[in-house]
Design a protein around this motif. Structure first.
Motif, PDB file in Angstrom:
ATOM      1  N   LYS A  35      -1.125   5.865  33.296  1.00  0.00           N
ATOM      2  CA  LYS A  35      -0.563   6.938  32.481  1.00  0.00           C
ATOM      3  C   LYS A  35      -0.176   6.474  31.082  1.00  0.00           C
ATOM      4  N   THR A  36      -0.736   5.352  30.660  1.00  0.00           N
ATOM      5  CA  THR A  36      -0.427   4.805  29.342  1.00  0.00           C
ATOM      6  C   THR A  36      -1.587   5.069  28.399  1.00  0.00           C
ATOM      7  N   ASN A  37      -1.400   5.996  27.449  1.00  0.00           N
ATOM      8  CA  ASN A  37      -2.533   6.389  26.605  1.00  0.00           C
ATOM      9  C   ASN A  37      -2.647   5.585  25.305  1.00  0.00           C
ATOM     10  N   SER A  38      -1.741   4.631  25.089  1.00  0.00           N
ATOM     11  CA  SER A  38      -1.867   3.727  23.939  1.00  0.00           C
ATOM     12  C   SER A  38      -1.024   2.488  24.186  1.00  0.00           C
ATOM     13  N   VAL A  39      -1.463   1.357  23.655  1.00  0.00           N
ATOM     14  CA  VAL A  39      -0.700   0.116  23.791  1.00  0.00           C
ATOM     15  C   VAL A  39      -0.698  -0.631  22.466  1.00  0.00           C
ATOM     16  N   ILE A  40       0.372  -1.366  22.234  1.00  0.00           N
ATOM     17  CA  ILE A  40       0.511  -2.149  21.007  1.00  0.00           C
ATOM     18  C   ILE A  40      -0.536  -3.254  20.972  1.00  0.00           C
ATOM     19  N   LEU A  41      -1.081  -3.489  19.788  1.00  0.00           N
ATOM     20  CA  LEU A  41      -2.058  -4.558  19.573  1.00  0.00           C
ATOM     21  C   LEU A  41      -1.499  -5.591  18.601  1.00  0.00           C
ATOM     22  N   ALA A  42      -1.865  -6.837  18.811  1.00  0.00           N
ATOM     23  CA  ALA A  42      -1.639  -7.873  17.805  1.00  0.00           C
ATOM     24  C   ALA A  42      -2.862  -7.898  16.893  1.00  0.00           C
ATOM     25  N   GLY A  43      -2.670  -8.264  15.649  1.00  0.00           N
ATOM     26  CA  GLY A  43      -3.773  -8.266  14.687  1.00  0.00           C
ATOM     27  C   GLY A  43      -4.945  -9.117  15.126  1.00  0.00           C
ATOM     28  N   VAL A  44      -4.659 -10.227  15.784  1.00  0.00           N
ATOM     29  CA  VAL A  44      -5.719 -11.136  16.213  1.00  0.00           C
ATOM     30  C   VAL A  44      -6.650 -10.473  17.228  1.00  0.00           C
ATOM     31  N   GLU A  45      -6.211  -9.376  17.838  1.00  0.00           N
ATOM     32  CA  GLU A  45      -7.025  -8.661  18.826  1.00  0.00           C
ATOM     33  C   GLU A  45      -7.946  -7.624  18.188  1.00  0.00           C
ATOM     34  N   PHE A  46      -7.751  -7.323  16.911  1.00  0.00           N
ATOM     35  CA  PHE A  46      -8.479  -6.226  16.281  1.00  0.00           C
ATOM     36  C   PHE A  46      -9.996  -6.377  16.398  1.00  0.00           C
ATOM     37  N   THR A  47     -10.496  -7.604  16.250  1.00  0.00           N
ATOM     38  CA  THR A  47     -11.946  -7.812  16.222  1.00  0.00           C
ATOM     39  C   THR A  47     -12.607  -7.302  17.490  1.00  0.00           C
ATOM     40  N   GLU A  48     -12.030  -7.645  18.645  1.00  0.00           N
ATOM     41  CA  GLU A  48     -12.604  -7.199  19.916  1.00  0.00           C
ATOM     42  C   GLU A  48     -12.200  -5.774  20.253  1.00  0.00           C
ATOM     43  N   ALA A  49     -10.947  -5.434  19.993  1.00  0.00           N
ATOM     44  CA  ALA A  49     -10.466  -4.092  20.319  1.00  0.00           C
ATOM     45  C   ALA A  49     -11.230  -3.019  19.550  1.00  0.00           C
ATOM     46  N   ALA A  50     -11.631  -3.338  18.307  1.00  0.00           N
ATOM     47  CA  ALA A  50     -12.327  -2.360  17.457  1.00  0.00           C
ATOM     48  C   ALA A  50     -13.674  -1.951  18.017  1.00  0.00           C
ATOM     49  N   TYR A 150       1.680 -14.621  22.619  1.00  0.00           N
ATOM     50  CA  TYR A 150       1.630 -13.195  22.276  1.00  0.00           C
ATOM     51  C   TYR A 150       2.736 -12.867  21.271  1.00  0.00           C
ATOM     52  N   GLN A 151       3.947 -13.398  21.525  1.00  0.00           N
ATOM     53  CA  GLN A 151       5.060 -13.124  20.628  1.00  0.00           C
ATOM     54  C   GLN A 151       4.798 -13.685  19.236  1.00  0.00           C
ATOM     55  N   LYS A 152       4.218 -14.879  19.172  1.00  0.00           N
ATOM     56  CA  LYS A 152       3.904 -15.488  17.886  1.00  0.00           C
ATOM     57  C   LYS A 152       2.887 -14.646  17.117  1.00  0.00           C
ATOM     58  N   GLN A 153       1.870 -14.167  17.822  1.00  0.00           N
ATOM     59  CA  GLN A 153       0.864 -13.338  17.174  1.00  0.00           C
ATOM     60  C   GLN A 153       1.427 -11.987  16.759  1.00  0.00           C
ATOM     61  N   TYR A 154       2.356 -11.470  17.570  1.00  0.00           N
ATOM     62  CA  TYR A 154       2.940 -10.178  17.219  1.00  0.00           C
ATOM     63  C   TYR A 154       3.819 -10.301  15.976  1.00  0.00           C
ATOM     64  N   MET A 155       4.534 -11.418  15.838  1.00  0.00           N
ATOM     65  CA  MET A 155       5.342 -11.629  14.641  1.00  0.00           C
ATOM     66  C   MET A 155       4.456 -11.708  13.403  1.00  0.00           C
ATOM     67  N   ARG A 156       3.294 -12.331  13.532  1.00  0.00           N
ATOM     68  CA  ARG A 156       2.340 -12.371  12.434  1.00  0.00           C
ATOM     69  C   ARG A 156       1.854 -10.955  12.103  1.00  0.00           C
ATOM     70  N   THR A 157       1.682 -10.144  13.142  1.00  0.00           N
ATOM     71  CA  THR A 157       1.235  -8.766  12.952  1.00  0.00           C
ATOM     72  C   THR A 157       2.291  -7.944  12.222  1.00  0.00           C
ATOM     73  N   GLU A 158       3.566  -8.216  12.516  1.00  0.00           N
ATOM     74  CA  GLU A 158       4.645  -7.515  11.813  1.00  0.00           C
ATOM     75  C   GLU A 158       4.580  -7.784  10.314  1.00  0.00           C
ATOM     76  N   LEU A 159       4.275  -9.010   9.938  1.00  0.00           N
ATOM     77  CA  LEU A 159       4.138  -9.347   8.521  1.00  0.00           C
ATOM     78  C   LEU A 159       2.959  -8.610   7.893  1.00  0.00           C
TER      79      LEU A 159
END
Length: 244
Positions: A35-50, A150-159
């Motif tokens: 029932k989860t129609n969206s999830v947070i992504l880290a920037g490093v995941e964009f290449t594959e997620a896209a 994951y947390q390290k990559q997410y902090m980079r994504t926040e920037l």
């Protein structure tokens, strides 16, 4: 959306209360995310997620975060089938970390490892132990390492997101999608990068985006919007199957 969106009984993990806890991994069971129609992504995941999902930005808890759209309707995940298997190639880290998660504590900058006690793979009787003689076992340590990365990559994504905001590159996306069955779906509250403003950036700001590697993330996001049509087709196909 919160980081505990599908955790039904999140609790802090500790060596005394959970000294006998064991886990039977369920790597092919994603029913928790049905029932989860969206999830947070880290920037490093964009290449594959896209390659599979539309990547957009939303406001969550006062912050702006990038997410992968997994469905067009509320509480609908088009990438989890009726058997609970994942119907796609790429699985976002937000989902892969389950049933573990890092949660903030009362101390600023401090986080603790939590688990979902509602996960059916946990028990005191069978599986691989999380602790041995008060120390983390390899299976738990592997999960902790994953959470920390994951947390390290997410902090980079926040920037990255802050850079987009500082340069006023985000704009609202409001779309009306006509379905093949005649219904109309409205997409509201979404943000995307304004490509016209991106192309008008000063050279020094554009160079900073390029050298950080974040310009590639921006174009992965923009190209991913073509996957909206994929979600429309999946939604229509599911509707036809339900009616049949």
């Amino acid at each position: 959306m919160t980081s505990l969106v599908f955790y039904t009984k999140p609790v802090g993990l500790n060596t005394s209360e959970h000294k006998d806890l064991k886990i039977v991994p369920r790597p092919d069971d994603f029913s928790f995310a049905t029932k989860t129609n969206s999830v947070i992504l880290a920037g490093v995941e964009f290449t594959e997620a896209a390659k599979e999902f539309p990547i957009v930005f939303i406001e969550a808890g006062g912050n702006i975060v990038p997410v992968a759209l997994l469905g067009l309707r509320k509480e609908q995940n088009l990438f989890v089938n009726e058997e609970g298997s994942w119907n796609g190639r790429f699985i976002p880290a937000f989902i892969r970390r389950y049933p573990f998660v890092l949660s903030e504590t009362a101390e600023p900058g401090q986080r603790m490892v939590c688990i979902d006690e509602g996960f059916s793979g946990f028990s005191n009787d069978k599986g691989e132990p999380l602790f041995a003689d008060g120390e983390t076992t390899p299976i738990l340590q592997q999960s902790i390492d994953f959470l920390e990365e994951y947390q390290k990559q997410y902090m980079r994504t926040e920037l990255f997101v802050q850079r987009l905001r500082d340069n006023d590159l985000l704009m609202s996306l409001n779309a009306e999608i006509d379905m093949t069955d005649g219904q109309q779906l409205s997409l509201t509250g979404l943000l995307i990068v304004d490509e016209k403003k991106l192309l008008a950036l000063d050279d020094d700001k554009a160079l900073a985006l390029f050298k950080s590697g974040e310009l590639a993330w921006v174009y992965c996001h923009l190209m991913s919007m073509g996957n909206l049509s994929v979600l429309v087709d999946k939604t229509a196909s599911l509707s036809n199957t339900t009616e049949t």
